[in-house]
Design a protein around this motif. Structure first.
Motif, PDB file in Angstrom:
ATOM      1  N   MET A   1      29.064  58.961 -27.706  1.00 37.82           N
ATOM      2  CA  MET A   1      28.529  58.904 -26.336  1.00 37.82           C
ATOM      3  C   MET A   1      29.391  57.967 -25.501  1.00 37.82           C
ATOM      4  SD  MET A   1      24.712  57.783 -25.087  1.00 37.82           S
ATOM      5  CE  MET A   1      24.306  57.705 -23.369  1.00 37.82           C
ATOM      6  N   GLN A   2      29.832  58.439 -24.324  1.00 38.45           N
ATOM      7  CA  GLN A   2      30.703  57.635 -23.470  1.00 38.45           C
ATOM      8  C   GLN A   2      29.906  56.556 -22.751  1.00 38.45           C
ATOM      9  OE1 GLN A   2      32.838  59.919 -20.620  1.00 38.45           O
ATOM     10  NE2 GLN A   2      34.171  58.252 -20.003  1.00 38.45           N
ATOM     11  N   LEU A   3      30.449  55.325 -22.781  1.00 40.34           N
ATOM     12  CA  LEU A   3      29.779  54.220 -22.105  1.00 40.34           C
ATOM     13  C   LEU A   3      29.914  54.375 -20.595  1.00 40.34           C
ATOM     14  CD1 LEU A   3      30.963  51.216 -24.308  1.00 40.34           C
ATOM     15  CD2 LEU A   3      28.706  52.276 -24.278  1.00 40.34           C
ATOM     16  N   ALA A   4      28.907  53.868 -19.864  1.00 38.07           N
ATOM     17  CA  ALA A   4      28.968  53.911 -18.405  1.00 38.07           C
ATOM     18  C   ALA A   4      30.114  53.040 -17.915  1.00 38.07           C
ATOM     19  CB  ALA A   4      27.643  53.418 -17.819  1.00 38.07           C
ATOM     20  N   GLN A   5      30.760  53.484 -16.849  1.00 39.79           N
ATOM     21  CA  GLN A   5      31.852  52.684 -16.295  1.00 39.79           C
ATOM     22  C   GLN A   5      31.283  51.494 -15.528  1.00 39.79           C
ATOM     23  OE1 GLN A   5      34.087  56.126 -14.490  1.00 39.79           O
ATOM     24  NE2 GLN A   5      35.794  55.200 -15.586  1.00 39.79           N
ATOM     25  N   LYS A   6      32.089  50.436 -15.455  1.00 44.46           N
ATOM     26  CA  LYS A   6      31.626  49.190 -14.842  1.00 44.46           C
ATOM     27  C   LYS A   6      32.620  48.776 -13.749  1.00 44.46           C
ATOM     28  CE  LYS A   6      30.062  46.145 -17.693  1.00 44.46           C
ATOM     29  NZ  LYS A   6      30.001  45.114 -18.754  1.00 44.46           N
TER      30      LYS A   6
END
Length: 220
Positions: A1-6
């Motif tokens: 699962m791709q982490l949310a961008q910050k």
């Protein structure tokens, strides 16, 4: 699962931070946003969020002196792209921002759609500048490039001390502001002069002023 961008939004105007937040959420669904209203707050944010995907940086925030904040962030956190977002929209200012390591320059007068496009482009690894930017722009001098590299070598605390020197504060005042001894500040000043290749506080301040940018007459 791709982490949310910050993304870190660094601007001292709450209304413009809100506008940037809207542009960022349009460009990056599910993004995590961190806000900062001074250079010290940006430094702290980048140190706490070393995994940030992008910093949107106003070059006229408290604690910054022209491109000094940009140069410092690029030196201390080279893995985090920085896009300058500014009301200073002269061609030579945009070009210098790129020369000092910015991944893009977004004028504050740009519509939200354009800001969103720019953010998306930089996150894809592209460099973004306004389309109307001319090709025949002044380049940063070799002397300024060497000074920028020296400035980038300063530690965060040394950079804070240099910023206070440019504001005309004495060692005693800087020591009080940073809650350290005057001897510690003297040691920092000595290290700053050595790294910048200058021999006096005055020369260090004059050198730092080369990175200056006139603030726009009106800002959001």
């Amino acid at each position: 699962m791709q982490l949310a961008q910050k993304i870190i939004i660094a601007d001292d105007h709450p209304l413009f931070r809100a506008a940037l937040r809207q542009a960022v959420t349009q460009a990056v669904p599910g993004v995590e946003i961190v806000e900062a209203d001074s250079l010290a707050a940006v430094q702290e944010a980048v140190e706490q969020h070393g995994d940030a995907d992008l910093v949107l940086l106003d070059i006229h925030m408290p604690g910054t002196h022209g491109f000094s904040g940009l140069v410092f962030l690029r030196g201390q956190h080279p893995g985090v792209p920085v896009v300058v977002v500014s009301g200073s929209e002269e061609t030579h200012v945009m070009k210098r921002a790129i020369d000092y390591g910015a991944s893009g320059f977004i004028p504050k007068s740009a519509p939200l759609e354009t800001i969103s496009e720019a953010i998306a482009a930089v996150l894809e690894g592209e460099e973004w500048l306004p389309q109307e930017l001319a090709d025949n722009m002044d380049e940063v001098s070799e002397e300024d490039q060497q000074f920028a590299a020296a400035l980038a070598s300063l530690t965060p605390q040394q950079f804070r001390v240099l910023t206070m020197l440019t504001e005309g504060l004495l060692n005693k005042q800087i020591a009080y502001e940073l809650s350290v001894s005057e001897a510690t500040i003297k040691a920092h000043v000595t290290a700053i002069l050595r790294k910048l290749g200058v021999h006096s506080r005055t020369q260090a301040v004059i050198a730092a002023q080369r990175l200056g940018v006139e603030p726009p007459k009106t800002e959001v």
